[in-house]
Structure formats: C-alpha cells, structure tokens
Design an enzyme around this catalytic site. Structure first.
Site, short mmCIF file in Angstrom:
data_model
loop_
_atom_site.label_atom_id
_atom_site.label_comp_id
_atom_site.label_asym_id
_atom_site.label_seq_id
_atom_site.Cartn_x
_atom_site.Cartn_y
_atom_site.Cartn_z
N TYR A 92 0.85 -1.19 0.00
CA TYR A 92 0.00 0.00 0.00
C TYR A 92 0.89 1.25 0.00
O TYR A 92 0.61 2.22 -0.70
CB TYR A 92 -0.91 0.02 1.23
CG TYR A 92 -1.87 -1.15 1.31
CD1 TYR A 92 -2.98 -1.23 0.47
CD2 TYR A 92 -1.66 -2.18 2.23
CE1 TYR A 92 -3.85 -2.30 0.54
CE2 TYR A 92 -2.53 -3.25 2.31
CZ TYR A 92 -3.63 -3.30 1.46
OH TYR A 92 -4.49 -4.37 1.54
N ASN A 113 -12.32 -1.78 -4.59
CA ASN A 113 -12.14 -2.20 -5.98
C ASN A 113 -13.37 -2.98 -6.44
O ASN A 113 -13.64 -4.06 -5.92
CB ASN A 113 -10.88 -3.05 -6.11
CG ASN A 113 -10.67 -3.64 -7.48
OD1 ASN A 113 -11.31 -3.25 -8.45
ND2 ASN A 113 -9.78 -4.61 -7.56
N CYS A 121 -6.28 -6.42 -6.95
CA CYS A 121 -6.05 -5.85 -5.62
C CYS A 121 -5.40 -6.87 -4.67
O CYS A 121 -4.78 -6.48 -3.69
CB CYS A 121 -7.34 -5.29 -5.04
SG CYS A 121 -8.74 -6.42 -5.07
N HIS A 122 -5.52 -8.16 -5.00
CA HIS A 122 -4.88 -9.18 -4.16
C HIS A 122 -3.36 -9.07 -4.21
O HIS A 122 -2.68 -9.61 -3.34
CB HIS A 122 -5.33 -10.59 -4.58
CG HIS A 122 -5.02 -10.94 -5.99
ND1 HIS A 122 -5.82 -10.55 -7.04
CD2 HIS A 122 -3.99 -11.64 -6.53
CE1 HIS A 122 -5.30 -11.02 -8.17
NE2 HIS A 122 -4.18 -11.67 -7.88
N GLU A 149 -0.65 -17.50 -8.19
CA GLU A 149 0.27 -16.72 -9.02
C GLU A 149 1.73 -16.90 -8.59
O GLU A 149 2.61 -16.31 -9.22
CB GLU A 149 -0.11 -15.23 -8.95
CG GLU A 149 -1.48 -14.95 -9.55
CD GLU A 149 -1.81 -13.47 -9.61
OE1 GLU A 149 -0.93 -12.63 -9.31
OE2 GLU A 149 -2.93 -13.16 -9.97
#
Length: 156
Positions: A92, A113, A121-122, A149
């Site tokens: 952030y 979001n 946003c993850h 991911e």
C-alpha cells in the site's frame, strides 16, 4: 433499466466459488463473489473464458475493457493495481508514494475495488504482512490467489 445499456450479468464457477461478472455499455464494471446472472453477451463470454484460463494457469493477464466506478483517486489506485504484473506484489505504501497519497487512503481504495481479480487488488500487501481483502472469504481468498500466481516468492 431496460434496453441495450442496462447492466448484464453472467455467473461463472471458479475454484473460489461462483463469480458474477457485470457488463455495462461495452465494459466490465464489476466482479462479485455471488450467483447473479445467466445473460450471454460476447464480452461476458470473453471475460468468462479469460477467467477460466487464468484459473487453469493458462493466462497471466486479462485483455478486457474495464471501467471501475469511483472517484478520480479510486480510478488512479485501480490503474496502479492493474499495472502490477502477474506474480508480483506492491505494498500500500509503494502505491501511496507513487500517487502522493496516504497509505490508508490507498488501502480503502483497494478495498473498494469493484472488479477484483481482473484488477488485481490481491497483489497489494501491507508493509508487515498480507493486509486485508474484501472478496470471497477475505484473507484466505487473497492467499489462494497469491499462491496461484506464485507471487514474488511469498512465503505463505
């Protein structure tokens, strides 16, 4: 609302449960963890196929017209999140420095979001850990997406 400009929704199944994609005026405007539609448009079909490929491990980015609602600042944060590559993360604070804004405001914008996963946003973390996640089952869903991911060698 009736007619061609009304929102159209399609629900797809995912490893994280049902996801409902919303299309308005030729762009994806929302993705929610819920059952909510069975409409069929070329854009919704394309979004469903891209999500299916993402969850299968065959796609690392999305090529869809996205139009998140929100303030100008919310849209700036969404653009910053959308620029984070698959498998990478930012904090952030890093996004806040890039936008010359407080980290708390970035966190609130991330939490608002309207198109999670497609706007990733993850991939945004707290300085000392995962931070929050407003989709699915919360932080557990964020962990699943980051593991999927293989994000930045994150040890989860």
């Amino acid at each position: 609302m009736t007619g061609p400009d009304r929102p159209r929704r399609m629900t797809v199944q995912s490893p994280l449960g049902p996801l409902t994609i919303t299309e308005e005026e030729g762009a994806i405007t929302a993705l929610a963890w819920a059952e909510g539609g069975a409409e069929d448009t070329p854009l919704l079909r394309d979004a469903a196929q891209q999500l299916e490929a993402y969850f299968a491990g065959d796609r690392t980015d999305f090529e869809l017209p996205l139009r998140p609602a929100g303030s100008a600042f919310q849209k700036q944060v969404c653009a910053a999140m959308a620029a984070i590559p698959f498998g990478d993360t930012l904090t952030y604070g890093e996004i806040a420095r890039a936008l010359n804004a407080p980290p708390q405001a970035v966190g609130q914008a991330c939490g608002g979001n309207p198109i999670p996963i497609l706007i990733p946003c993850h991939r945004v973390l707290g300085r000392n850990g995962l931070g929050g996640f407003s989709g699915g089952t919360g932080v557990e869903t964020k962990i699943w997406l980051l593991k999927h991911e293989r994000a930045g060698g994150l040890l989860i």
